[in-house]
Every structure is written in structure tokens, then in C-alpha cells.
Scaffold this active site. Structure first.
Site, short mmCIF file in Angstrom:
data_model
loop_
_atom_site.label_atom_id
_atom_site.label_comp_id
_atom_site.label_asym_id
_atom_site.label_seq_id
_atom_site.Cartn_x
_atom_site.Cartn_y
_atom_site.Cartn_z
CG HIS A 1 38.77 49.55 39.52
ND1 HIS A 1 37.76 49.08 38.73
CD2 HIS A 1 38.80 48.74 40.61
CE1 HIS A 1 37.19 48.04 39.32
NE2 HIS A 1 37.81 47.82 40.47
NE ARG B 1 35.39 44.12 35.41
CZ ARG B 1 36.67 44.19 35.71
NH1 ARG B 1 37.55 43.47 35.06
NH2 ARG B 1 37.08 45.00 36.67
#
Lengths: 555, 247
Positions: A326, A346
Site C-alpha cells: 500500500h 488521496r
């Protein structure tokens, strides 16, 4: 609180923020996404999977001769905890329709669907019900629910993100069932983030061409799984929960059908046998193998147990050479190193920045590409920020999110993230987070078809333990969807199977055969699997322990 | 078995470059784990300390990131009469801390049919009558490691304000620390869970878009498109993928 020496870099982040805000608000691209060649280049050079030593050929079993992730090969090439001689299989201790191995999202979804059809099940789980990676997913679940987003767009995003290696029929099942899963969960009582008029909130994730991330603040997995668990506990007559009782080997019958398993009571250290008409593996992934020494975002129990049991019974694995890191694992403070920082950050406009406060990659590339770009920025370009313990990371600018969506947005949408950092004196509404890729997901697994069947009759697999759905790289929000879609499918198809199945004489012969194969291949090892529990004991303590002579602790 | 790498405290990969910054010297603290003294790093979490001392946890460890509620811990500090509570995975040790984990809690859970109950105060009365024993002492709120307003949501449950219970209990991780401290023997986290399910199913406004999409899927609206995509060769699929428009 960040140490004093980072203040110069933090200042640069603050200085560039207004300009970045204006650009993000204008709707113009903030950074160009990579094309196919650029993606391939950064992956080849920087993704940990692409290092030669990250893979090793497995010498026995159904995938013999294939290059798999080294730690996976190590785990597969190991002894069983038992031999067939230990067991009298003529009178099993438990009998049921479906044995569900694993009490995470996939197992719970399957048990509920089975129960609705009057089919009984036993859920065997190594720790507590719900102790699973499913509980920890923060950001959301993809489902194509908006008018501008037909499910075929979701299909294209998922298959492109997986480097076109996904099994197409599985991606179809995943994306086609998405809207129905969203509705099913709501009818069970899941509280989705919505506007006042009922419109579902949708956000972007890495590699999505449409906004389709549904969420429950940043406790998405926790809300979904606790709803499923509560529903399961409403049906104690049909669903038996066995906690701290992992299955450690599968049982086959003389016709080669899967027919249950051997239970191990972690606390009393006893074995029991379960006879079942159908068996499901829903044991999740393997983050606790700490592949290539990486920290992990994964649950304590994520040791790949189902994988090795199925392999010993003859199930074929798929894409077990592919690991997901990740992009945004935490690197500071040290106490939360490796912890997940949701991609929703994000998705909501948070930006990755280097030590000079500059954006250096499109923030929402697929995870493998994004992670590789972070590693390149730190290791090749030397633009990372070093922590006092010697780690390195890049900034993830969260205050920008408050500028984009208004004050209070982080507290409302990211309460878990805010909590995680404020404990250490870092207010993410004011300061960025420091991040680096963390071991996150098992892209491959036991090969299944769209009915979640394997090459062993009577053995079904769903969720992270399965392989083929995500190809060689999963997109954000597709794992929550995966365990719901394929968990429900197992519930349906395993129930159908169970009502017809005729189980013959039970056997553990495959375990003995596997042991012989180890010997024939001259594999000498002290390793024993399934691993069950990782250990984090310091070396000097470990040396003094009763089990010091074992590889692992054998608990 | 865990590989040797597993036991390593700091992984090799993310710290390749030469370190210019001096790592601070390790300061130690004494903690009493279930009454037994151990020396552990002073900046460790409680969970880190327990493992540093040599325990391999079976109960008392879960997600290790503050989501699962497996590691509820109670502790006392020297010279202080107070009982403190926290999650072992996110609470730091303090010198002379005396701690014990809560391996499980026998919390009452009502059995019900979600299709046959209503989002009302009557449901709360029927399933969790003990809620009305709340003496508003606020001990639950003080015990909550998530800093939730637990007492406020129990009070809201008494009024039948399901939406407020949902909102205030949303981030609950079901660790059980509120329930074990409650003089009225309420199992707050299960009340919160019930309210969330009631809200999600009955009170949350429905999405018209979702209903429409479900109807489309029922009549196989996208079947043809799927069949096309499934037939498309990898090379062509790549082209379509990289040329697709972004929202």
C-alpha cells in the site's frame, strides 16, 4: 510532534500549499498520470516484486516448478502439524452442512446467505469472530451506482489495474454484483455516507476513472463487518461460531471431495474433527509474513493459513508471485510504523509530496505504480524525509483536504486517521503525514471460478485467500467488494452443493503424501505450517523459551 | 512459524540510505504486566511492551491499529487511585504502570429479527431494557478509548433518538471498556450497534440512483457490453483502458 530537523521541509510543504490548492480547485490536472511505458518502467525498477530474490521456485505440490514469492514458497515447503495416524475419522466431533474457515467478511457473508436458505454452518476462526483484515479497511467499497458510471467502466478499471491478468469472468462477477451488494448491506443496516437527499457519496480511488467509492466515514470495514457479525449472532441455531479454534488441515473423502477439517483449540491445545458437506476457505491474506522485511497494515492473524492447507490438499494457486504494497503506510511516529493510512485521503484530494514540498506523481495511480513511484522518490532521487529511527518517507498533505472541502471535513470523514495521529501530537488538519509503502494485500491466492469453486470438489474459496479476481494488482475498494460478492456467492453455491453432496470415507492421506513429497524432493526444513500466530519476541528472550528449538513457536 | 524477519523490529528495506540522524538512546521503563515487573522501552505501546517481555498473545491482540477492540486494557499508575483504560495497541506505557488486559467481556446481546423491528424507543425498551437504568454517571464516557460521548448516546437511546445514537456511536470499536465500568450493567456498544443497523435500514434516506441501477442490472442492461469486453483481446483492451476518459 515532528522533530525539529523536519521543520524546514514542513515549511516547504506549507509554502507550496496555496499554489497546489489553486491548481486542484481549478479542476486542471495536478500531475499527469503515467502511460503504459512509464508504469512498466517504474514497476520494473522499483517494485519489490520485481527483484530477482523476491521469488523462489516451489519444488512440490500443484504449482511445482513455478516461481512464487519467496516467503510463500518457504511456507508451502513445510511440515504439517499432524499426521493421519493421530486421528480416528470414523466418528467426527462436529458435523455440519458448510464448514467456513475464517470469521472475516467473506466467511460472515457466506454464513448469512447459507442461513437464509436453511443451510447450517460452522464458522471456525483462529481468533475472535471478526478478527480480520475486513475489520480494518478504512476508505471504502467500490460499486458502480452513479448514472455516469456503468458497471463496465468498473470492469475496465479493475482489469487495467490488475495488468490485464485478472480472470475476466471473476471481474465481471465482482463489478456486476457491486450495486446489489451496496443495497444488500444497507438492508442489513450498514450506514453509508450520503447526502441529505439519499444520494450515495462517491469518491475516487487509485486507478478509478469514475468516482465510485462508497464509504462509512473511515470505518468502512468496521461498520460492514460488525453489521454482518451482529446478523450472524442473531442466528445461533443455524450458525455455530468456534472462536480460537482454527482449522489446521482439510479433510478429504475417498472420492477426493473436500469434507471438512481438523480443528485445533488454541487454548486447550486439543484437536477435533469436523465433517462437512461443503468447505469454505475464507482465511484472508498473509501480511504477517512480513515479506521482504516490510512492515504490514495487516491484522495479527494474517498468516496465510488457508493457502497452505488448500495447497496440501491439492488446490491450485494463482498469482502467488504478486504482493501488494500500500503506498501510504505510516512511518512516523515509530509506534505506528506500517499502519494503514487510507487511500481515501488521496481520493479526497490529499497529495504526496517530496522533501521540497513538490508533487512528483499523480496521486491516484494504481497502488503498485504509486508505491513504486514513492520508493523511486526516496531511494533513487533521494527526495524523501528521514525519521529518527532511520526510516524514510514522503509527505502526504492532508491539510489541503480541509482547504478543498471546508473546515471540519477531516474530523467528519477521517475520524480514525485523526485519532491515530493526534495521540502523538500530530494534528493532520494542520500538518501532513509521513508515509512509505507498507505490505498490504495478497494479490493472488487459491484459484477460483465465478461460483467460487476450486479444482477440489466441495472446496470453495472467497475473499483475499482466493486468486484471479484482481490479477496482479488490486485497486482500492475492490477488496471490501470482493469479500461481499464472493462471500455471498459461496453462500449460494456451497449451499447448493451441500444439499446434494454425499460424503464418503474421511481421510487425511493427503497430509501424509505431502510429507512424503517433501522427503522425496529432499527438502530439509524445521518449518511447520499453517503458521497461526506470528511472534515479535526479542531474540534474547526467544533463546530462553521452551519452544526455542522450533522454527516459530508451534502455538 | 514466523520467519526470522518477523521478529525483527525494524525492516531493512525502507531504510537503505546512510543515517545522518542519530537514533536516540533507548530509555527503559518498568511495567507490571499482570503484576509481574518487566523492563521495556519507555516509548513502547502497551502491546509492544507485552511482546517485548516475551508473551506471544493469543487473546488481547487483533488489528493492532485501533479498529477491532481486541486489546482493551485497564491500568493504574503509582500514587494514583484512578482506574485508567485504553487500547494496548495505541496506548504508550508509563513508568511503574500496572496493567491487565481484558481478554473477553460477557456482554449481553439481544437476538432479534432486523426485518421485524422498528426504529423506535419501544425497540430499545424491548431488546435492551437495562438502558433505562442509566444513572448518568458518565463513567462510560471516561472509559472510552475512542473518546466517544458514550453516556450521551445512551441518553439518546432512552429518548428513542436513533439517529443521534448512530452518529455518536459510529466510531465505536466494541472493546467493552464502557460496559465493564458501567454501574447499571448496560452493554453500550451493542445498543450502538442496534441503533446503527436500525438507522441504516429504516431511517437513512434511500438512494434513487442505486434503485435505478439495480433495476437496470435486473433486466441485464449491461450484458451486451460485458460480452463485448470479455471477447476483446488483451491488446485492444489495453488501448481502450489507456484511452478511457476520467471523471
Amino acid at each position: 510532534m515532528y522533530p525539529e530537523y523536519m521543520s524546514e521541509s514542513l515549511e516547504k510543504v506549507t509554502q507550496s500549499r496555496n499554489k497546489r490548492f489553486e491548481l486542484a480547485k481549478s479542476g486542471k490536472p495536478i500531475y499527469p498520470p503515467m502511460n503504459a511505458e512509464e508504469r512498466e518502467d517504474v514497476l520494473n525498477k522499483f517494485h519489490p516484486d520485481y527483484k530477482v530474490e523476491s521469488r523462489r521456485k516451489v519444488r512440490i505440490g500443484p504449482n511445482k516448478g513455478e516461481l512464487l514469492t519467496t516467503e510463500v514458497t518457504d511456507m508451502l515447503e513445510s511440515h504439517s502439524r499432524i499426521t493421519s495416524k493421530l486421528f480416528d475419522l470414523t466418528s467426527p466431533d462436529y458435523e455440519t452442512d458448510i464448514l467456513i474457515i475464517g470469521g472475516g467478511g467473506a466467511g460472515c457473508a457466506a454464513a448469512i446467505i447459507a442461513q437464509q436458505q436453511g443451510v447450517k454452518s460452522i464458522i471456525s476462526t483462529k481468533l475472535r469472530l471478526g478478527d480480520a483484515n475486513s475489520m480494518m479497511s478504512q476508505g471504502g467499497m467500490q460499486a458502480a451506482v452513479t448514472p455516469q458510471d456503468p458497471p463496465t467502466k468498473h470492469y475496465l478499471d479493475a482489469i487495467g489495474g490488475g495488468h490485464f491478468d485478472n480472470k475476466p469472468e471473476l471481474v465481471r462477477a465482482l463489478t456486476e454484483d457491486g450495486p446489489d451488494v451496496a443495497k444488500w448491506l444497507e438492508e442489513l443496516g450498514v450506514v453509508w455516507d450520503k447526502a441529505d437527499d439519499g444520494t450515495l457519496q462517491v469518491l475516487h480511488g487509485g486507478g478509478t476513472s469514475r468516482k465510485r467509492m462508497l464509504s462509512c466515514r473511515d470505518y468502512t470495514g468496521a461498520i460492514i463487518l460488525r453489521t454482518l457479525m451482529d446478523e450472524i449472532r442473531n442466528h445461533p441455531e443455524e450458525i455455530t461460531i468456534l472462536e480460537f479454534m482454527p482449522i489446521i488441515e482439510l479433510l478429504l473423502d475417498h472420492k477426493g471431495q473436500c469434507a471438512g477439517g481438523v480443528l485445533y483449540n488454541l487454548e486447550t491445545e486439543e484437536y477435533f474433527t469436523v465433517k462437512a458437506k461443503a468447505t469454505m476457505i475464507a482465511t484472508g491474506g498473509y501480511g504477517r509474513l512480513h515479506i521482504r522485511g516490510f512492515d504490514t497494515t495487516n491484522h495479527y492473524g494474517a498468516t496465510g493459513d488457508g493457502l497452505v492447507m488448500a495447497y496440501k490438499a491439492g488446490a491450485k494457486l494463482m498469482y502467488m508471485d504478486s504482493v501488494q504494497y500500500h503506498p501510504t503506510g505510516s512511518v512516523f511516529p515509530e509506534q505506528i510504523a506500517g499502519f494503514l493510512i487510507t487511500e481515501k485521503i488521496r481520493g479526497a484530494g490529499g497529495q504526496p509530496l517530496n522533501k521540497d514540498g513538490e508533487i512528483f506523481v499523480f496521486p491516484r495511480e494504481p497502488r503498485d505504480v504509486e508505491s513504486s513511484a514513492f520508493i523511486r522518490e526516496c531511494l533513487e532521487r533521494n527526495n524523501g524525509i528521514q525519521t529518527p529511527s532511520g526510516r524514510v518517507g514522503i509527505w502526504l498533505d492532508s491539510p489541503l483536504i480541509e482547504m478543498l472541502h471546508g473546515e471540519g471535513y477531516i474530523n467528519k470523514q477521517f475520524p480514525a486517521m485523526h485519532r491515530q495521529f493526534i495521540r502523538y501530537g500530530i494534528d493532520i488538519t494542520q500538518e501532513p503525514m509521513l508515509v512509505y509503502p507498507s505490505l498490504h494485500y495478497q494479490n493472488g491466492g487459491i484459484e477460483i471460478n465465478e461460483k467460487t469453486e476450486t479444482n477440489i470438489p466441495g472446496l470453495f474459496v472467497a475473499g483475499e485467500a482466493s486468486g484471479g479476481v484482481h490479477g496482479r494488482n488490486r485497486l482500492m475498494g475492490n477488496s471490501v467488494l470482493d469479500y461481499n460478492v464472493f462471500g455471498r456467492r459461496t453462500g449460494k453455491y456451497a449451499s447448493e452443493y451441500a444439499t446434494k453432496a454425499k460424503i464418503g470415507t474421511l481421510s487425511l492421506e493427503h497430509v501424509d503424501k505431502y510429507e512424503k513429497a517433501l522427503k522425496d524432493a529432499r527438502i530439509k526444513t524445521k518449518r511447520v505450517s499453517p503458521i497461526l500466530l506470528p511472534y515479535y519476541t526479542p531474540e534474547d528472550v526467544r533463546k530462553r523459551q521452551l519452544t526455542a528449538c522450533y522454527e516459530g513457536t508451534l502455538r | 512459524m514466523a520467519t526470522k524477519k518477523t521478529a525483527k523490529k525494524k525492516p531493512a528495506s525502507p531504510k537503505k540510505k546512510k543515517t545522518k540522524i542519530e537514533a536516540p538512546e533507548e530509555v527503559m521503563a518498568t511495567v507490571f504486566i499482570m503484576g509481574k515487573a518487566h523492563k521495556v522501552p519507555a516509548d513502547a505501546t502497551i502491546m509492544g511492551a507485552i511482546e517485548y517481555a516475551g508473551y506471544q498473545l493469543k487473546r488481547g491482540a487483533g488489528c493492532r491499529e485501533g479498529f477491532c477492540g481486541a486489546c482493551a486494557t485497564v491500568y493504574r499508575l503509582p500514587g494514583d487511585y484512578k482506574i485508567y483504560t485504553g487500547l494496548a495497541c495505541t496506548t504508550l506505557v508509563e513508568d511503574r504502570m500496572w496493567l491487565s488486559q481484558l481478554p473477553t467481556f460477557p456482554g449481553q446481546k439481544a437476538i432479534y429479527d432486523i426485518d421485524k423491528i422498528e426504529p423506535s424507543v419501544e425497540t430499545i425498551q424491548m431488546l435492551y431494557p437495562e438502558v433505562f437504568r442509566c444513572v448518568a454517571c458518565n463513567t462510560c464516557t471516561k472509559a472510552c478509548p475512542q473518546d466517544l460521548e458514550v453516556m450521551d448516546y445512551i441518553q439518546a437511546a432512552m429518548r428513542g433518538d436513533i439517529e443521534m445514537v448512530m452518529d455518536l456511536s459510529f466510531d465505536c470499536i466494541c472493546c467493552g471498556l464502557c460496559a465493564i465500568r458501567c454501574p447499571a450493567e448496560i452493554v453500550q456498544y451493542n445498543v450502538g450497534l442496534l441503533a446503527k443497523r436500525l438507522y441504516g435500514k429504516y431511517l437513512s434516506p434511500k438512494s434513487k440512483e442505486l434503485e435505478k441501477r439495480i433495476r437496470e442490472m435486473k433486466r441485464d442492461k449491461y450484458d451486451k457490453e460485458y460480452q463485448e469486453l470479455l471477447k476483446t483481446k488483451k491488446k485492444d483492451l489495453k488501448k481502450i483502458y489507456y484511452e478511457r476518459d476520467l471523471e
